[in-house]
Design a protein around this motif. Structure first.
Motif, PDB file in Angstrom:
ATOM      1  N   ASP A  26     -12.959 -15.234 -56.025  1.00  0.00           N
ATOM      2  CA  ASP A  26     -13.239 -14.206 -54.714  1.00  0.00           C
ATOM      3  C   ASP A  26     -13.142 -14.587 -53.584  1.00  0.00           C
ATOM      4  OD1 ASP A  26     -14.442 -12.667 -57.202  1.00  0.00           O
ATOM      5  OD2 ASP A  26     -16.026 -12.515 -56.178  1.00  0.00           O
ATOM      6  N   ALA A  27     -12.130 -14.674 -52.407  1.00  0.00           N
ATOM      7  CA  ALA A  27     -11.820 -14.594 -51.253  1.00  0.00           C
ATOM      8  C   ALA A  27     -11.916 -12.953 -50.956  1.00  0.00           C
ATOM      9  CB  ALA A  27     -10.383 -14.839 -51.103  1.00  0.00           C
ATOM     10  N   VAL A  28     -12.854 -13.041 -49.615  1.00  0.00           N
ATOM     11  CA  VAL A  28     -13.192 -12.048 -49.266  1.00  0.00           C
ATOM     12  C   VAL A  28     -11.926 -11.592 -47.876  1.00  0.00           C
ATOM     13  CG1 VAL A  28     -14.779 -10.162 -48.378  1.00  0.00           C
ATOM     14  CG2 VAL A  28     -15.150 -12.016 -50.425  1.00  0.00           C
ATOM     15  N   VAL A  29     -11.717 -10.430 -47.002  1.00  0.00           N
ATOM     16  CA  VAL A  29     -11.070 -10.098 -45.939  1.00  0.00           C
ATOM     17  C   VAL A  29     -11.786  -9.199 -45.307  1.00  0.00           C
ATOM     18  CG1 VAL A  29      -9.100  -9.353 -44.866  1.00  0.00           C
ATOM     19  CG2 VAL A  29      -8.601 -10.945 -47.125  1.00  0.00           C
ATOM     20  N   TYR A  30     -12.570  -9.611 -44.407  1.00  0.00           N
ATOM     21  CA  TYR A  30     -13.424  -8.841 -43.711  1.00  0.00           C
ATOM     22  C   TYR A  30     -12.553  -7.808 -42.612  1.00  0.00           C
ATOM     23  CZ  TYR A  30     -17.189  -9.999 -46.266  1.00  0.00           C
ATOM     24  OH  TYR A  30     -18.376 -10.692 -47.626  1.00  0.00           O
ATOM     25  N   PHE A  31     -12.905  -6.407 -42.141  1.00  0.00           N
ATOM     26  CA  PHE A  31     -12.113  -6.268 -40.587  1.00  0.00           C
ATOM     27  C   PHE A  31     -13.472  -5.182 -39.768  1.00  0.00           C
ATOM     28  CE2 PHE A  31      -9.526  -5.346 -44.364  1.00  0.00           C
ATOM     29  CZ  PHE A  31      -8.259  -5.526 -43.891  1.00  0.00           C
ATOM     30  N   PHE A  32     -13.046  -5.897 -38.876  1.00  0.00           N
ATOM     31  CA  PHE A  32     -13.934  -5.494 -38.141  1.00  0.00           C
ATOM     32  C   PHE A  32     -13.768  -4.851 -36.530  1.00  0.00           C
ATOM     33  CE2 PHE A  32     -15.172  -9.632 -40.163  1.00  0.00           C
ATOM     34  CZ  PHE A  32     -17.393  -9.108 -40.666  1.00  0.00           C
ATOM     35  N   GLU A  33     -14.574  -3.494 -36.011  1.00  0.00           N
ATOM     36  CA  GLU A  33     -13.878  -3.166 -34.414  1.00  0.00           C
ATOM     37  C   GLU A  33     -14.387  -4.243 -33.255  1.00  0.00           C
ATOM     38  OE1 GLU A  33     -14.469   1.071 -34.329  1.00  0.00           O
ATOM     39  OE2 GLU A  33     -16.127   0.456 -35.715  1.00  0.00           O
ATOM     40  N   ASP A  34     -15.213  -5.016 -33.748  1.00  0.00           N
ATOM     41  CA  ASP A  34     -15.688  -6.136 -33.146  1.00  0.00           C
ATOM     42  C   ASP A  34     -16.572  -7.517 -33.259  1.00  0.00           C
ATOM     43  OD1 ASP A  34     -17.438  -7.355 -30.173  1.00  0.00           O
ATOM     44  OD2 ASP A  34     -18.229  -6.057 -29.999  1.00  0.00           O
ATOM     45  N   SER A  38     -22.158  -5.614 -38.041  1.00  0.00           N
ATOM     46  CA  SER A  38     -22.595  -4.873 -37.703  1.00  0.00           C
ATOM     47  C   SER A  38     -21.874  -3.346 -38.003  1.00  0.00           C
ATOM     48  CB  SER A  38     -23.792  -4.505 -37.104  1.00  0.00           C
ATOM     49  OG  SER A  38     -23.360  -4.654 -35.702  1.00  0.00           O
ATOM     50  N   THR A  39     -19.980  -3.989 -37.420  1.00  0.00           N
ATOM     51  CA  THR A  39     -19.684  -3.122 -36.849  1.00  0.00           C
ATOM     52  C   THR A  39     -18.017  -3.535 -38.115  1.00  0.00           C
ATOM     53  OG1 THR A  39     -18.554  -4.978 -35.886  1.00  0.00           O
ATOM     54  CG2 THR A  39     -19.298  -3.650 -34.482  1.00  0.00           C
ATOM     55  N   GLU A  40     -18.888  -3.751 -39.602  1.00  0.00           N
ATOM     56  CA  GLU A  40     -17.374  -3.721 -40.142  1.00  0.00           C
ATOM     57  C   GLU A  40     -16.908  -2.307 -41.234  1.00  0.00           C
ATOM     58  OE1 GLU A  40     -17.155  -4.661 -45.065  1.00  0.00           O
ATOM     59  OE2 GLU A  40     -18.777  -6.241 -44.109  1.00  0.00           O
ATOM     60  N   VAL A  41     -15.569  -2.859 -41.154  1.00  0.00           N
ATOM     61  CA  VAL A  41     -15.470  -1.309 -41.534  1.00  0.00           C
ATOM     62  C   VAL A  41     -14.509  -1.003 -42.654  1.00  0.00           C
ATOM     63  CG1 VAL A  41     -12.874  -0.186 -40.777  1.00  0.00           C
ATOM     64  CG2 VAL A  41     -13.922  -0.852 -38.695  1.00  0.00           C
ATOM     65  N   CYS A  42     -14.506  -1.784 -43.288  1.00  0.00           N
ATOM     66  CA  CYS A  42     -13.803  -2.255 -44.316  1.00  0.00           C
ATOM     67  C   CYS A  42     -14.383  -3.596 -44.824  1.00  0.00           C
ATOM     68  CB  CYS A  42     -12.804  -1.217 -45.195  1.00  0.00           C
ATOM     69  SG  CYS A  42     -11.537  -1.785 -44.921  1.00  0.00           S
ATOM     70  N   ARG A  43     -13.482  -4.192 -47.061  1.00  0.00           N
ATOM     71  CA  ARG A  43     -13.594  -5.355 -47.211  1.00  0.00           C
ATOM     72  C   ARG A  43     -12.534  -5.123 -48.424  1.00  0.00           C
ATOM     73  NH1 ARG A  43     -19.343  -7.252 -48.844  1.00  0.00           N
ATOM     74  NH2 ARG A  43     -20.061  -6.557 -46.956  1.00  0.00           N
ATOM     75  N   ILE A  44     -11.802  -6.429 -48.675  1.00  0.00           N
ATOM     76  CA  ILE A  44     -11.010  -6.434 -49.495  1.00  0.00           C
ATOM     77  C   ILE A  44     -11.446  -8.168 -50.457  1.00  0.00           C
ATOM     78  CG2 ILE A  44      -9.049  -7.106 -50.364  1.00  0.00           C
ATOM     79  CD1 ILE A  44      -7.611  -6.000 -47.554  1.00  0.00           C
ATOM     80  N   VAL A  45     -11.789  -7.430 -51.881  1.00  0.00           N
ATOM     81  CA  VAL A  45     -12.513  -8.870 -52.575  1.00  0.00           C
ATOM     82  C   VAL A  45     -11.274  -9.427 -53.031  1.00  0.00           C
ATOM     83  CG1 VAL A  45     -14.280  -9.607 -54.058  1.00  0.00           C
ATOM     84  CG2 VAL A  45     -14.399  -8.354 -52.320  1.00  0.00           C
ATOM     85  N   ILE A  46     -10.441 -10.476 -52.989  1.00  0.00           N
ATOM     86  CA  ILE A  46      -9.685 -11.405 -53.989  1.00  0.00           C
ATOM     87  C   ILE A  46     -10.073 -11.457 -55.336  1.00  0.00           C
ATOM     88  CG2 ILE A  46      -7.857 -12.254 -54.627  1.00  0.00           C
ATOM     89  CD1 ILE A  46      -7.624 -11.578 -50.911  1.00  0.00           C
ATOM     90  N   GLY A  47     -10.146 -10.976 -56.224  1.00  0.00           N
ATOM     91  CA  GLY A  47     -10.743 -11.799 -57.178  1.00  0.00           C
ATOM     92  C   GLY A  47      -9.698 -13.108 -57.415  1.00  0.00           C
ATOM     93  N   GLY A  48     -10.582 -13.738 -58.701  1.00  0.00           N
ATOM     94  CA  GLY A  48      -9.825 -15.330 -59.235  1.00  0.00           C
ATOM     95  C   GLY A  48     -10.361 -15.416 -60.625  1.00  0.00           C
ATOM     96  N   ASP A  49     -10.142 -16.503 -61.137  1.00  0.00           N
ATOM     97  CA  ASP A  49     -10.895 -16.866 -62.790  1.00  0.00           C
ATOM     98  C   ASP A  49     -11.919 -15.935 -63.550  1.00  0.00           C
ATOM     99  OD1 ASP A  49      -7.816 -17.859 -63.316  1.00  0.00           O
ATOM    100  OD2 ASP A  49      -9.234 -19.932 -63.725  1.00  0.00           O
ATOM    101  N   LEU A  50     -13.280 -15.949 -62.337  1.00  0.00           N
ATOM    102  CA  LEU A  50     -14.161 -15.581 -63.586  1.00  0.00           C
ATOM    103  C   LEU A  50     -14.292 -13.942 -62.685  1.00  0.00           C
ATOM    104  CD1 LEU A  50     -16.863 -18.380 -62.147  1.00  0.00           C
ATOM    105  CD2 LEU A  50     -15.406 -18.032 -64.271  1.00  0.00           C
ATOM    106  N   ASN A  51     -14.217 -13.771 -61.913  1.00  0.00           N
ATOM    107  CA  ASN A  51     -14.040 -11.928 -61.649  1.00  0.00           C
ATOM    108  C   ASN A  51     -12.787 -11.922 -61.523  1.00  0.00           C
ATOM    109  OD1 ASN A  51     -14.165  -9.548 -60.431  1.00  0.00           O
ATOM    110  ND2 ASN A  51     -14.357 -10.338 -58.615  1.00  0.00           N
TER     111      ASN A  51
END
Length: 142
Positions: A26-34, A38-51
């Motif tokens: 679980d590496a997580v890439v977050y996208f924000f306006e600021d 609280s300005t999170e637009v979206c996120r990508i969770v990149i899974g690994g061995d357990l997920n």
């Protein structure tokens, strides 16, 4: 630059980014306006061995797209794996590899137009390391 914890990166003048990640889960890439979380637009969770799921979804919405056992971190935590992201004000595209748009990717159309100005790469339960590469700019090189 190799990093282990997330910091906000200004991406206001670019629309795609290559990066390499290694870690167990679980590496997580977050996208924000600021730089305010609280300005999170979206996120990508990149899974690994357990997920074994990699997922991209819009914050505050019930929209997501999932890939099972494809866009994952390497099982060998000694190797970095290349990924890319590309975005506009109304969509996010994500894939593995060193060429944007080639191979398997996830695409999410956003409900709201958002000016993505910052990204942050972080881990959830297990430590990750990442390397950010040079960007493709919207500003022409003269």
């Amino acid at each position: 630059m190799r990093e282990q914890s997330g910091t906000f990166r200004n991406v206001e003048n670019i629309n795609e980014k290559f990066f390499w990640v290694r870690g167990y889960e679980d590496a997580v890439v977050y996208f924000f306006e600021d730089t305010n979380i609280s300005t999170e637009v979206c996120r990508i969770v990149i899974g690994g061995d357990l997920n074994t799921l990699t997922r991209i979804w819009e914050s505050g919405q019930n929209k997501n797209q999932t890939s099972d056992k494809v866009l994952l971190l390497e099982s060998n935590t000694e190797k970095f794996k290349p990924f890319w992201i590309k975005w506009t004000t109304n969509s996010i595209i994500f894939g593995a590899g060193v060429k944007v748009g080639v191979g398997i990717n996830l695409h999410l159309k956003l409900s709201l137009n958002a000016a993505i100005k910052y990204i942050s790469i972080r881990s959830r339960d297990y430590p990750i390391e990442y390397i950010l590469d040079l960007s493709c700019s919207k500003i022409p090189i003269k």
